[in-house]
Every structure is written in structure tokens, then in C-alpha cells.
Motif scaffolding. Structure first.
Motif, PDB file in Angstrom:
ATOM      1  N   ILE A 291      -4.681 -11.473  -9.263  1.00 24.95           N
ATOM      2  CA  ILE A 291      -4.260 -12.958  -8.495  1.00 24.95           C
ATOM      3  C   ILE A 291      -3.299 -12.516  -7.297  1.00 24.95           C
ATOM      4  O   ILE A 291      -3.839 -12.913  -6.339  1.00 24.95           O
ATOM      5  N   ALA A 292      -2.664 -11.332  -7.395  1.00 25.40           N
ATOM      6  CA  ALA A 292      -1.924 -11.052  -6.127  1.00 25.40           C
ATOM      7  C   ALA A 292      -2.774 -10.359  -4.899  1.00 25.40           C
ATOM      8  O   ALA A 292      -2.597 -10.747  -3.855  1.00 25.40           O
ATOM      9  N   ILE A 293      -3.895  -9.849  -5.314  1.00 26.74           N
ATOM     10  CA  ILE A 293      -4.571  -9.120  -4.173  1.00 26.74           C
ATOM     11  C   ILE A 293      -5.446 -10.137  -3.576  1.00 26.74           C
ATOM     12  O   ILE A 293      -5.593 -10.311  -2.441  1.00 26.74           O
ATOM     13  N   LEU A 294      -5.930 -11.073  -4.334  1.00 24.63           N
ATOM     14  CA  LEU A 294      -6.784 -12.456  -3.860  1.00 24.63           C
ATOM     15  C   LEU A 294      -5.951 -13.243  -2.976  1.00 24.63           C
ATOM     16  O   LEU A 294      -6.181 -13.875  -2.216  1.00 24.63           O
ATOM     17  N   TYR A 295      -4.393 -13.302  -3.414  1.00 28.84           N
ATOM     18  CA  TYR A 295      -3.710 -14.335  -2.842  1.00 28.84           C
ATOM     19  C   TYR A 295      -3.292 -13.601  -1.415  1.00 28.84           C
ATOM     20  O   TYR A 295      -3.284 -14.281  -0.436  1.00 28.84           O
ATOM     21  N   MET A 296      -3.130 -12.262  -1.577  1.00 26.45           N
ATOM     22  CA  MET A 296      -2.691 -11.547  -0.197  1.00 26.45           C
ATOM     23  C   MET A 296      -3.890 -11.777   0.743  1.00 26.45           C
ATOM     24  O   MET A 296      -3.980 -11.929   1.887  1.00 26.45           O
ATOM     25  N   ILE A 297      -5.274 -11.490   0.499  1.00 25.71           N
ATOM     26  CA  ILE A 297      -6.434 -11.612   1.384  1.00 25.71           C
ATOM     27  C   ILE A 297      -6.515 -12.942   1.835  1.00 25.71           C
ATOM     28  O   ILE A 297      -6.634 -13.307   2.932  1.00 25.71           O
ATOM     29  N   THR A 298      -6.055 -13.995   0.905  1.00 27.91           N
ATOM     30  CA  THR A 298      -6.255 -15.663   1.428  1.00 27.91           C
ATOM     31  C   THR A 298      -5.092 -15.716   2.323  1.00 27.91           C
ATOM     32  O   THR A 298      -5.276 -16.568   3.327  1.00 27.91           O
ATOM     33  N   ALA A 299      -4.035 -15.411   2.140  1.00 33.71           N
ATOM     34  CA  ALA A 299      -2.737 -15.362   2.940  1.00 33.71           C
ATOM     35  C   ALA A 299      -3.083 -14.799   4.514  1.00 33.71           C
ATOM     36  O   ALA A 299      -2.727 -15.610   5.436  1.00 33.71           O
ATOM     37  N   VAL A 300      -3.732 -13.734   4.399  1.00 32.42           N
ATOM     38  CA  VAL A 300      -4.169 -13.205   5.688  1.00 32.42           C
ATOM     39  C   VAL A 300      -5.115 -14.107   6.469  1.00 32.42           C
ATOM     40  O   VAL A 300      -4.849 -14.436   7.714  1.00 32.42           O
ATOM     41  N   LEU A 301      -6.079 -14.590   5.896  1.00 29.87           N
ATOM     42  CA  LEU A 301      -7.031 -15.072   6.452  1.00 29.87           C
ATOM     43  C   LEU A 301      -6.469 -16.667   7.025  1.00 29.87           C
ATOM     44  O   LEU A 301      -7.111 -17.395   7.698  1.00 29.87           O
ATOM     45  N   TRP A 302      -5.522 -17.319   6.255  1.00 27.04           N
ATOM     46  CA  TRP A 302      -4.875 -18.255   6.590  1.00 27.04           C
ATOM     47  C   TRP A 302      -4.438 -18.134   8.205  1.00 27.04           C
ATOM     48  O   TRP A 302      -4.150 -19.204   8.828  1.00 27.04           O
ATOM     49  N   TYR A 303      -3.800 -17.176   8.541  1.00 27.21           N
ATOM     50  CA  TYR A 303      -3.432 -16.851  10.079  1.00 27.21           C
ATOM     51  C   TYR A 303      -4.782 -16.887  10.842  1.00 27.21           C
ATOM     52  O   TYR A 303      -4.418 -16.692  12.284  1.00 27.21           O
ATOM     53  N   PHE A 304      -5.763 -17.202  10.802  1.00 33.19           N
ATOM     54  CA  PHE A 304      -7.054 -17.353  11.440  1.00 33.19           C
ATOM     55  C   PHE A 304      -7.272 -18.656  11.874  1.00 33.19           C
ATOM     56  O   PHE A 304      -7.922 -19.172  11.077  1.00 33.19           O
ATOM     57  N   PRO A 305      -6.746 -19.319  12.945  1.00 34.50           N
ATOM     58  CA  PRO A 305      -6.965 -20.788  13.142  1.00 34.50           C
ATOM     59  C   PRO A 305      -8.490 -20.987  13.425  1.00 34.50           C
ATOM     60  O   PRO A 305      -8.959 -22.281  13.488  1.00 34.50           O
TER      61      PRO A 305
END
Length: 259
Positions: free
Chosen positions: A27-41
Motif C-alpha cells: 500500500i505504501a509503495i503504490l501510494y508513494m508512486i501515485t503521489a509522485v504522478l499526481w504532480y504531473f499536470p
């Protein structure tokens, strides 16, 4: 269906639930990857669905842990994390007039903070090294591609702005600062430092794996430095200075003393 097949099916379901669905590491790993992708407008609304999935998944795990496991709040750092959360809430009420957005950010951040940092599960045991290295490589790969594209945008002096909700988002070069494909130059600069740090963490976790992809890690470091220098970010420069200082203290000085 006989009893043995029912028992086997039950064991498989329990194994999937405990090792995958309710595995805090995954959960933590997927959450971090998704969080980084959120910063790509440039991803637009495509990232909203993965974010919603991780938001629901994270909350389900927290409720599950509180009811059945109670491991999340057993870590020795738990008290500090609770105090940090309360300090955020106090700051939010004192300095912000956008409570909905702040509360939303608090919930999203708390999911990752409490799952990743408060549990005793993450002690870098041998069985956890491979998932961490895979996550590191995924994040390094994402930031590498993002920085390469951003440098190309800088070379052609590309600039594009559009409105998303009540926020104006800029892509490319803005006021001589390279945002690139990130939401801001500051975020991009910070993630470039994180990318370099992850390369060193990978080296620390598995030297054989690092040597196998050594050329890529070195090229990534060069690309991140080039991107970072074009952002003109003071916060990013501070993060880079702290990173270099810590690296020298942790690795450089002990190596010199051993000689």
C-alpha cells in the motif's frame, strides 16, 4: 465442492488478503508512486482514479488495522506522528482560509505517514529489500523520464498554461524557471533530489543490483542535476545542499576515517 477444496480456497483468499490487499508495504509503495504522478499536470484527470483508489484502499487498511491488528500505533514514533498531525491542524486553522483543501491534504498525507512510518514492519529485513528496490527503480524511472522531457522543453523554450478547476497550471518554462512536466519548479527540484537520493539508497540496499544498472543510475544523476539547475529553485537548492551535507557526513567522513 468437498471440504478440502473449500479449505484450500479459504487459505488462498486469506493469503491474498494478508500478503497483498492488507500488506502495508505494498500500500505504501503504490501510494508513494501515485503521489509522485499526481504532480504531473500533463496526466490531467487520468491520475484522479488511481488517487481515489489509493485513498479508499488506505482508509480501509487503517480501519482494518485498528479493529484487528492494532500494529499501526504500536511503533515508538507514533506519538510524534500524532503531535505532527495536531500541529498541522492548528496551523491550518490559524493560517488558512481554504479548510476543505487543507483537510483533504491532511487525510491524504496521514494515510501515507501512519502506514509507512508508525508501524514496526519496515525494518529493511531481507524479505522487504526487493519490494523497496522495485519501488525505488519505479520512482527513479518516472523522475528520469520527467526530467528528460523537461530538459527538452527547456531547450525549445516551450510554455503552455491552462486552467484546471480554480488553479492555473504551467508546463515548460515560466519566467525563465523550468517547471517542465511538473506542477511547479519547486516540486520538480525537490523530486530531482529525491531521485538522486533513491539511487544511493538502492546502492545501500543491494550493491549487486546497483552495479548491474550502474550506467543508468549515473546518467539519471547527471540528468537530475541538469534539470535541478534550470529550475532556479531556492527550496530545491536548500534540499540539495542538505542532501549533499548528510551524504558527506554519513558516507564520506566514515570512509576517510577508515583509511
Amino acid at each position: 465442492m468437498d471440504a478440502s477444496k473449500l479449505i484450500k480456497a479459504k487459505n488462498i483468499i486469506q493469503s491474498v488478503l494478508s500478503n497483498v490487499v492488507m500488506n502495508p508495504l505494498i500500500i505504501a509503495i503504490l501510494y508513494m508512486i501515485t503521489a509522485v504522478l499526481w504532480y504531473f499536470p500533463t496526466l490531467g484527470k487520468a491520475i484522479d482514479i488511481p488517487m481515489d483508489i489509493m485513498f479508499i484502499w488506505g482508509n480501509i487498511y487503517i480501519v482494518y488495522d485498528l479493529i484487528f491488528k492494532r500494529k499501526m500505533f504500536s511503533g515508538y514514533k507514533c506519538g510524534w506522528l500524532v503531535l505532527f498531525t495536531f500541529s498541522y491542524i492548528i496551523t491550518m486553522f490559524i493560517h488558512s482560509d481554504r479548510y476543505y483543501l487543507c483537510i483533504k491534504q491532511l487525510i491524504y498525507n496521514s494515510i501515507l505517514i501512519f502506514i509507512l512510518y508508525s508501524t514496526k514492519a519496515f525494518n529493511f529485513r531481507k524479505s522487504y529489500k526487493k519490494p523497496f528496490i522495485i519501488a525505488n527503480d519505479a520512482l527513479i524511472g518516472i523522475t528520469f523520464v520527467a526530467s528528460v522531457i523537461s530538459i527538452v522543453l527547456f531547450a525549445i523554450q516551450f510554455n503552455y498554461e491552462y486552467v484546471r478547476g480554480d488553479i492555473t497550471i504551467s508546463i515548460g518554462v515560466v519566467w525563465n524557471r523550468l517547471h517542465g512536466v511538473y506542477t511547479s519548479a519547486n516540486i520538480g527540484a525537490l523530486l530531482s533530489v529525491v531521485s538522486i537520493a533513491l539511487c544511493l539508497i538502492t546502492y545501500h540496499l543491494d550493491k549487486a543490483h546497483f552495479k548491474k544498472f550502474k550506467v543508468f543510475y549515473i546518467i539519471n544523476g547527471i540528468v537530475q542535476v541538469l534539470y535541478h539547475s534550470a529550475t532556479l529553485s531556492k527550496g530545491g537548492f536548500l534540499a540539495f545542499a542538505v542532501f549533499v551535507s548528510v551524504t558527506i557526513l554519513v558516507y564520506g567522513i566514515p570512509s576517510l576515517l577508515k583509511k
